[in-house]
Write an enzyme that holds these catalytic residues in place. Structure first.
Site, short mmCIF file in Angstrom:
data_model
loop_
_atom_site.label_atom_id
_atom_site.label_comp_id
_atom_site.label_asym_id
_atom_site.label_seq_id
_atom_site.Cartn_x
_atom_site.Cartn_y
_atom_site.Cartn_z
N THR A 1 35.52 -37.03 145.44
CA THR A 1 35.49 -37.04 144.26
C THR A 1 34.20 -38.82 144.16
OG1 THR A 1 37.92 -37.08 143.42
CG2 THR A 1 36.69 -38.77 141.93
N ASN B 1 48.13 -44.39 142.47
CA ASN B 1 48.08 -43.24 141.67
C ASN B 1 49.40 -42.48 141.14
OD1 ASN B 1 45.43 -42.17 142.71
ND2 ASN B 1 46.15 -42.24 144.78
#
Lengths: 384, 384
Positions: B180, B379
């Site tokens: 990412t 997260n």
């Protein structure tokens, strides 16, 4: 109950001194007959423990009379010395039970790469055999626990008069092929080993093989089904398979709920897939996505992470024509937001994800857990 | 420095108001020529964000003059409205810069499934274009940060007189195809777009594509290389590729070190593999094993988890003839324990795993991070 609910089986669970905790750590299950038909499925990991190497040979002829299971050590990557320990375990049980060592399965679970104390194992087998009882299924189930917080047992009684009982251990490292689990299932139905094998493969395929707690596949998994025939009832294969599947389903859900450090049980149902295989592949990809799993832990309906996980697969779908619901709220339709994510309530332990691929008529459900602080804690301090 | 170290490039980083924090969130990099050759590699995720869909079209002819990057929103799964926002962004930049919209790349990063505020983006583009400077590379690098704790920049100057500079953002969700990440690399070398494309693919294959921080593949990844030719130096392709690889390597290692909540940087070197592909597959399987990653967090040299992860692959090897070292200590050889695991010191941040498959002469290194409490924390609270 558990493995002793079916007639013709005795069991024992004892303290062999393999666990530092001093808890029970060795179990024996004996099939007293008249039949000794059996079937088993094994981990598909190529790194296989010594008891797996042994048991695959032992069950090749479809006949098993006893199974010895120990916690407190996986006996995996322990070389020839480790294999000899497994062999000696089977020999010891065979000698005490007056059967052939090739009719004895061995299962081990625990840390990889450490030798089991052979003397303790053999003394434990002797103790367990001396305590075999038709009522000791629960003790056997307790002796195979590792990080399990509870023992897992299940049974079903058919209207036609036979029973199926089972016990399982496993709490994390649950991934297909199989999960990290040892499972023993007994039945007093009259069935031959090839029927047992078909029934077991059919049942595990839609139960244990669809658990994917943390994507990690064990070296020691084994699910064994033994039939004593003691009920005298010879069921239809389809009926038996259905009842066996119920027992496996119950055990699988108990494994899921007890997975290490989990705070949510997540069912990922993939619908309208081109094939069942596609549905499984997509479900598994979501189940293994750490970002998705951490979001569920945080009660965060971050559905973009679901679509990002779906998008990594080769399943048949149009990535902009996928519908996603979380706990009944349609959060994304046709590649766009639908209902506001704030409507999703993720506080309950049970979470239902539904992913419609809009590519066919097949479906499958994969079960997983969230990724929690407690998972990290348990698994960062396992061998130390 | 960074993207403005190469002659012929200007940049800007501004506050467009897309981030709740109010931090800089929009960057523009302009290639002032004389060349406008470019190449890019994109996420292989089939779930692709609108800026990816746009940029793939825009770069098809190998010519790019400007790139607009925003943090504060991924513009992914936002439907036609989201695509129009991307399109309008390119149109706006093109109008202000008197170039064609089809020569403008767009990159976005942030939460999936939320519309970007188009007015804010367009005003941000206007502000950024008004601030373009040959010295603003660092401001651009800061404007693309999301959960990054530091900006990531790198540059190399060749002896022959051309430069390569780059900036990257990414902090987790790092997995191949790509990680990412948004990366912009500029050079003033004189090179055509097909040479740039070959050089970029060669460099990313052994750098960004070998980062596997958490196995999760993003919907928005893009690595862009732009050449202005302003140095007047036309390097050999091999020499340029080597220098470009150094820049990519530096940025990749900066991404690894800043991965969300990590406490160890782990290099998994797989040697003596039958093919390089096998080495990559095995390294990646270990890098994605949560049990292994949690053990490293706990400074626990639980090498059985490495072999269990290796065993799930189809690479060529004998599972009982694999050697494993951790930080230089040979913990397992030929399927057995070797040196005591207690000799391994896992306290340093840097961890070296070496796995010899004893099946050939090829090797590869995969870089990953450990699985920590802080990863779960970051997260589980991303979108909320």
């Amino acid at each position: 109950m558990t493995v002793t609910v079916a007639k013709g089986f005795s069991a024992a669970g004892v303290r062999a001194g393999l666990k530092k905790s001093g808890n029970p750590d060795l179990a024996v299950v004996l099939n007293e007959g008249p039949l000794n038909a059996a079937a088993a499925v094994f981990t598909s990991n190529r790194a296989q423990a010594n008891p797996i190497l042994w048991s695959k040979q032992a069950i090749a002829d479809g006949q098993i009379s006893a199974i010895v299971l120990n916690s407190g050590g996986a006996n995996c990557y322990t070389g020839p010395q480790g294999f000899q320990t497994t062999h000696a375990t089977a020999e010891k049980a065979a000698e005490l039970l007056s059967i052939s060592a090739s009719d004895v399965l061995v299962c081990s679970t625990g840390l990889i790469g450490e030798q089991l104390d052979r003397d303790k194992v053999l003394a434990g087998v002797e103790l367990a055999v001396s305590q075999l009882s038709n009522h000791a299924g629960e003790q056997a189930a307790e002796a195979i626990m590792t990080t399990d917080s509870v023992s897992k047992t299940a049974y079903e009684v058919s209207v036609s008069g036979y029973s199926i009982g089972g016990m399982a251990k496993g709490a994390g490292m649950l991934a297909p092929g199989l999960a990290t689990m040892l499972v023993v299932i007994t039945t007093d139905a009259v069935l031959d080993s090839s029927t047992l094998d078909r029934a077991l493969r059919s049942a595990t395929q839609v139960t244990f093989d669809r658990l994917d707690s943390d994507g990690c596949m064990s070296t020691n998994d084994q699910v064994t089904l033994m039939a004593s025939g003691a009920s005298g009832v010879a069921p239809e294969e389809a009926e038996f398979t259905a009842l066996l599947t119920k027992v496996c389903e119950s055990l699988a859900m108990q494994l899921l709920t007890d997975a290490e450090g989990s705070s949510h049980d997540i069912a990922i149902r993939v619908t309208n897939a081109a094939t069942e295989h596609d549905a499984v592949v997509v479900g598994r990809s979501v189940a293994r996505n750490n970002l998705f799993k951490a979001a569920i832990y945080g009660n965060d309906p971050n559905w973009g992470r679901i679509l990002a996980a779906v998008g990594t697969t080769n399943a048949v779908f149009d990535p902009y024509d996928i519908d996603v619901s979380i706990n009944g709220v349609s959060v994304s339709r046709k590649g766009q937001p639908d209902q506001p994510r704030e409507l999703v309530d993720l506080k309950p332990r049970k979470v239902d994800i539904e992913i419609s691929l809009n590519a066919g008529v097949h479906s499958a459900t994969i079960f997983t857990n969230d990724l929690t602080h407690e998972y990290v804690t348990e698994n960062s301090a396992y061998s130390s």
